[in-house]
Design an enzyme around this catalytic site. Structure first.
Site, mmCIF file in Angstrom:
data_model
loop_
_atom_site.group_PDB
_atom_site.id
_atom_site.type_symbol
_atom_site.label_atom_id
_atom_site.label_comp_id
_atom_site.label_asym_id
_atom_site.label_seq_id
_atom_site.Cartn_x
_atom_site.Cartn_y
_atom_site.Cartn_z
ATOM 1 N N THR A 1 -32.292 -4.381 -26.992
ATOM 2 C CA THR A 1 -32.654 -3.986 -26.179
ATOM 3 C C THR A 1 -31.551 -5.502 -24.653
ATOM 4 O O THR A 1 -31.487 -6.695 -25.195
ATOM 5 C CB THR A 1 -33.497 -3.858 -25.433
ATOM 6 O OG1 THR A 1 -34.264 -5.274 -24.956
ATOM 7 C CG2 THR A 1 -34.329 -2.818 -25.992
ATOM 8 N N ARG B 1 -29.732 -10.557 -21.818
ATOM 9 C CA ARG B 1 -30.693 -10.878 -21.675
ATOM 10 C C ARG B 1 -31.198 -10.229 -22.907
ATOM 11 O O ARG B 1 -32.232 -8.652 -23.173
ATOM 12 C CB ARG B 1 -30.966 -10.989 -20.333
ATOM 13 C CG ARG B 1 -30.521 -11.131 -19.648
ATOM 14 C CD ARG B 1 -31.071 -10.961 -17.887
ATOM 15 N NE ARG B 1 -31.321 -12.353 -16.680
ATOM 16 C CZ ARG B 1 -30.241 -13.012 -16.973
ATOM 17 N NH1 ARG B 1 -28.825 -12.024 -16.340
ATOM 18 N NH2 ARG B 1 -29.658 -13.861 -16.022
ATOM 19 N N GLU B 2 -31.013 -10.234 -23.873
ATOM 20 C CA GLU B 2 -30.981 -9.602 -24.719
ATOM 21 C C GLU B 2 -32.523 -9.929 -25.522
ATOM 22 O O GLU B 2 -32.603 -10.909 -25.356
ATOM 23 C CB GLU B 2 -29.969 -9.515 -26.394
ATOM 24 C CG GLU B 2 -28.480 -9.377 -26.003
ATOM 25 C CD GLU B 2 -27.782 -10.503 -25.696
ATOM 26 O OE1 GLU B 2 -28.856 -11.659 -25.416
ATOM 27 O OE2 GLU B 2 -26.319 -10.783 -25.769
ATOM 28 N N ASP C 1 -29.405 -1.527 -21.546
ATOM 29 C CA ASP C 1 -29.146 -0.678 -22.848
ATOM 30 C C ASP C 1 -29.689 -1.071 -23.903
ATOM 31 O O ASP C 1 -31.066 -1.726 -24.170
ATOM 32 C CB ASP C 1 -28.107 -1.759 -24.019
ATOM 33 C CG ASP C 1 -26.608 -2.114 -22.520
ATOM 34 O OD1 ASP C 1 -26.578 -1.073 -21.911
ATOM 35 O OD2 ASP C 1 -25.714 -3.266 -22.358
ATOM 36 N N GLU D 1 -29.519 -0.269 -27.637
ATOM 37 C CA GLU D 1 -28.728 -0.312 -28.815
ATOM 38 C C GLU D 1 -29.361 -0.627 -30.295
ATOM 39 O O GLU D 1 -29.816 -1.209 -30.556
ATOM 40 C CB GLU D 1 -27.682 -1.440 -28.653
ATOM 41 C CG GLU D 1 -27.251 -1.217 -27.649
ATOM 42 C CD GLU D 1 -25.806 -2.723 -27.714
ATOM 43 O OE1 GLU D 1 -24.393 -2.467 -27.114
ATOM 44 O OE2 GLU D 1 -25.857 -3.703 -27.378
ATOM 45 N N GLY E 1 -24.879 -10.856 -37.966
ATOM 46 C CA GLY E 1 -23.672 -11.198 -37.430
ATOM 47 C C GLY E 1 -22.144 -11.387 -37.642
ATOM 48 O O GLY E 1 -21.700 -11.888 -37.523
ATOM 49 N N GLU F 1 -25.592 -2.574 -16.129
ATOM 50 C CA GLU F 1 -26.027 -2.320 -16.826
ATOM 51 C C GLU F 1 -27.391 -2.371 -17.869
ATOM 52 O O GLU F 1 -27.978 -3.607 -17.276
ATOM 53 C CB GLU F 1 -24.974 -2.813 -18.454
ATOM 54 C CG GLU F 1 -24.838 -1.308 -19.732
ATOM 55 C CD GLU F 1 -23.294 -2.167 -20.610
ATOM 56 O OE1 GLU F 1 -24.028 -2.362 -21.891
ATOM 57 O OE2 GLU F 1 -21.961 -2.217 -20.240
ATOM 58 N N ARG G 1 -28.913 -21.763 -27.390
ATOM 59 C CA ARG G 1 -27.651 -20.982 -26.707
ATOM 60 C C ARG G 1 -27.828 -21.353 -25.537
ATOM 61 O O ARG G 1 -26.789 -21.408 -24.335
ATOM 62 C CB ARG G 1 -27.953 -19.271 -26.828
ATOM 63 C CG ARG G 1 -26.935 -18.688 -25.721
ATOM 64 C CD ARG G 1 -27.856 -16.931 -25.431
ATOM 65 N NE ARG G 1 -26.876 -16.105 -24.877
ATOM 66 C CZ ARG G 1 -26.989 -14.777 -24.707
ATOM 67 N NH1 ARG G 1 -28.354 -14.559 -26.257
ATOM 68 N NH2 ARG G 1 -26.022 -13.884 -24.170
#
Length: 317
Positions: free
Chosen positions: A142, A153-154, A126, A128, A222, A124, A305
């Site tokens: 992304t 992997r934002e 992206d 968004e 969030g 994918e 994270r």
């Protein structure tokens, strides 16, 4: 003529104030003039290249000539359309105008995926766009997934324009060398096909999707700001659709145009040439300008994270 101390102090203060304003994503920003990839590919019509994904004909609304498609989100559902073909690599782009006013919880996506044919090992790529309480506060996210990886992997960006007033181009360049996300032909992110990325690099043929849907659980603060349907229906418009690459023929074990960039005798890869192999120095400077001023989240900086950062993050240092 020497500059007085007071004038010098004023100039230094002005530069500092402008820098702070731009860094916050709300100041004046003059986008760099860079090569326009979107000028290299033809615009497509809806009926010739796309079909309804979900939502029904009342929510997927192509214009009479198929050059523009409107998608609707209301309390009953969102909507979307999808390309008729899957592609091994290529250039994919759409000019998008987002819904105005209060749009918290709304997600508009322009992305590539093969979850329909590889549900457990899907790839994918992206874009968004995440709604907000104020029309100018839309955020751009992304993301890249490869081979069913659960590691997102934002990277997230503020926009340097009001995306509800005019159309702006969101483009993906994807080949064996790198993935480049571009906004109005300005690179904002590059993902290199490196040894560190390994199987996490998207490598299987993908279709192109455009959707609007309810992301109340996560999209805005969030999930603290869900969709408020008193502002519905939410309408997003797509035009200047571009999609050119190596089409996947499901009956053949290998693509008609080779994935290594070498043309074979039966077909040729339209995404060839030095401009697609690597970014120019001018493009790199423009990308860093945007990233320094408008990027507000990168997974490679999220130590809370990841106890150990994904390996490709080390290559960027």
């Amino acid at each position: 003529m020497p500059i007085s101390a007071n004038k010098l102090l004023f100039v230094q203060c002005l530069i500092s104030c402008v820098t702070v304003a731009i860094s916050a994503g709300h100041g004046h920003f003059s986008p760099p003039i860079l090569p326009r990839f979107t000028d290299l590919f033809p615009h497509l019509t809806f009926n010739g290249s796309y079909s309804e994904f979900f939502g029904g004909p009342t929510k997927v609304r192509p214009s009479n000539d198929g050059s523009r498609i409107d998608l609707i989100l209301d309390k009953s559902s969102g909507s979307g359309f999808v390309s008729k073909d899957h592609y091994y690599y290529g250039f994919f782009s759409a000019a998008i105008k987002l819904p105005p006013d209060y749009t918290a919880g709304v997600v508009v996506a322009f992305y590539m995926s093969n979850a329909d044919v590889s549900p457990h090992t899907h790839d994918e790529i992206d874009f968004e766009l995440l709604g907000h309480e104020k029309r100018k506060e839309w955020a751009l996210q992304t993301n890249v997934y490869g081979n069913g990886s659960s590691t997102g992997r934002e990277e997230k960006f503020y926009l340097w324009f009001d995306p509800t007033q005019e159309y702006h181009r969101y483009s993906i360049l994807w080949n064996q060398h790198h993935i480049v996300f571009l906004v109005d032909n300005i690179p904002i992110r590059e993902v290199n096909h490196s040894q560190a990325m390994s199987g996490a690099y998207p490598s299987k043929p993908m279709a192109v999707y455009s959707t609007i849907w309810d992301g109340s659980k996560w999209a805005t603060h969030g999930g603290k700001r869900p969709v408020d349907y008193k502002y519905a229906p939410f309408q997003v418009s797509f035009t200047e659709l571009e999609m050119d690459g190596c089409k996947w023929n499901r009956t053949m074990p290998v693509p008609l145009c080779s994935k290594n960039g070498q043309d074979d005798q039966s077909s040729s890869d339209p995404i060839t040439g030095d401009e697609f192999v690597s970014l120019s120095q001018q493009q790199k400077v423009g990308m860093e300008q945007v990233r320094k001023s408008f990027m507000f989240y990168s997974y490679c900086e999220d130590r809370a994270r990841f106890s150990v950062l994904p390996p490709e993050c080390n290559e960027r240092k």
